[in-house]
Scaffold this active site. Structure first.
Site, PDB file in Angstrom:
ATOM      1  CG  HIS A 172      -2.066   0.869   1.237  1.00 60.05           C
ATOM      2  ND1 HIS A 172      -2.036   2.141   0.708  1.00 60.05           N
ATOM      3  CD2 HIS A 172      -3.328   0.688   1.709  1.00 60.05           C
ATOM      4  CE1 HIS A 172      -3.218   2.704   0.876  1.00 60.05           C
ATOM      5  NE2 HIS A 172      -4.016   1.832   1.468  1.00 60.05           N
ATOM      6  CD  GLU A 276      -2.795   1.002  -2.390  1.00 64.62           C
ATOM      7  OE1 GLU A 276      -3.164  -0.113  -1.945  1.00 64.62           O
ATOM      8  OE2 GLU A 276      -3.456   2.055  -2.253  1.00 64.62           O
TER       9      GLU A 276
END
Length: 319
Positions: A172, A276
């Protein structure tokens, strides 16, 4: 190349990686999370919320995740399952892996970290309170000579009861940008995506690139191995290279959602974007003894998009 284990301001363990030209990276054992990546000029390339920096001791405590850097979302991305948001890996304490098995390359031979790089190996093992499966997650974080940052993550099913398990996963990554209004994402044009702001309905990206004028939360399916984040004001492009992650998430919370997050400054959405590498649409299923591997490598390229010194298309093609 140097690697050192130190304490942060809150007394939490972190590993500092350094390379000879001056680039650095920091990896907290809490979450197994990269929390800093600086180039040779000391410029921070990752975003970390200012609220964390002002109130470290209050924020860096389980089960709270670190807002920024590169959280590891495992074994569940977002709320796509019965576990807590983004899984538990990002709010568990990882251990330094002192004797990691070699990372096999495509030919099947082992690969060890080069002594020209600064590297740390981390491991997260199963615990009964988190997930009813036995597993190992290993991650190697490498700061390469020249300042590129690489992460290789491996998930192994260590169940002894012949049970398979499935998972989704993402790195992330929060990138620091000058002004989100001056940022373009290249490489995801014409792809199909799921829009998380519209109940994951599917659409096809229509623009020449992705720009921002409001909240964005999209999962791009079958994303290419290279994605470029072009920051016009900083005259810099960050290239994300990924392997083993078929999907890619692009996220910026914009103003209203930013104000609703307690660990995020009201105006900080202007200075970050998440791109991500992820496995979301089709979860990975591992039988006992099987292992999955994914990798991302980040590089920062000085550029002047407006003057034509950089063609993002050539960067994506490796030219």
């Amino acid at each position: 190349m140097t690697t050192s284990l130190v304490k942060d301001a809150a007394g939490m363990d972190k590993v500092v990686l350094r390379e000879p030209l001056g680039a650095t990276a920091q990896v907290h054992l809490y979450g197994g999370q990269v929390t800093s990546w600086k180039n040779e000029r000391g410029e921070e390339l990752l975003f970390l919320s200012c609220k964390l920096l002002r109130s470290v001791q209050a924020i860096f405590k389980p089960p709270k995740a670190i807002r920024g850097g590169i959280p590891v979302c495992f074994p569940q991305f977002s709320n796509l399952g019965t576990l807590e948001q983004h899984g538990f890996a990002r709010n568990r304490v990882w251990a330094i892996d002192t004797d990691p098995p070699p990372i096999l390359n495509s030919s099947g031979s082992g690969s060890c970290s080069s002594n020209k790089n600064s590297t740390v190996d981390l491991i997260l093992k199963s615990s009964e309170d988190a997930w009813p499966h036995s597993f190992e997650v290993r991650m190697r974080v490498t700061l390469k000579r020249g300042g590129d940052l690489a992460q290789t993550i491996r998930v192994r099913n260590t169940n002894t009861d012949n049970k398979s398990f499935s998972f989704t996963i993402a790195l992330h990554t929060y990138f620091s940008v000058s002004d989100i209004n001056e940022v373009r994402i290249e490489g995801l044009e014409t792809l199909e995506y799921m829009d998380n702001l519209q109940q994951r309905k599917r659409f096809t990206e229509q623009g020449d690139s992705i720009t921002f004028d409001g909240e964005v939360d999209k999962v791009y399916l079958g994303a290419p191995t290279k994605i470029a984040i072009v920051d016009h004001e900083k005259k810099r492009t960050i290239v994300v290279k990924k392997e083993g992650f078929p999907d890619a998430v692009v996220w910026n919370p914009w103003d209203k959602r930013a104000k609703a997050m307690s660990d995020f400054g009201d105006d900080e959405y202007l200075h970050m974007v998440c791109v991500e590498p992820a496995v979301i649409e089709t979860p990975i299923t591992l039988k006992p003894g099987e292992e999955w591997r994914g990798r991302q490598e980040l590089s920062a390229v000085p550029s002047s998009y407006c003057s034509g010194q950089l063609d993002p298309g050539k960067v994506l093609q490796g030219k």
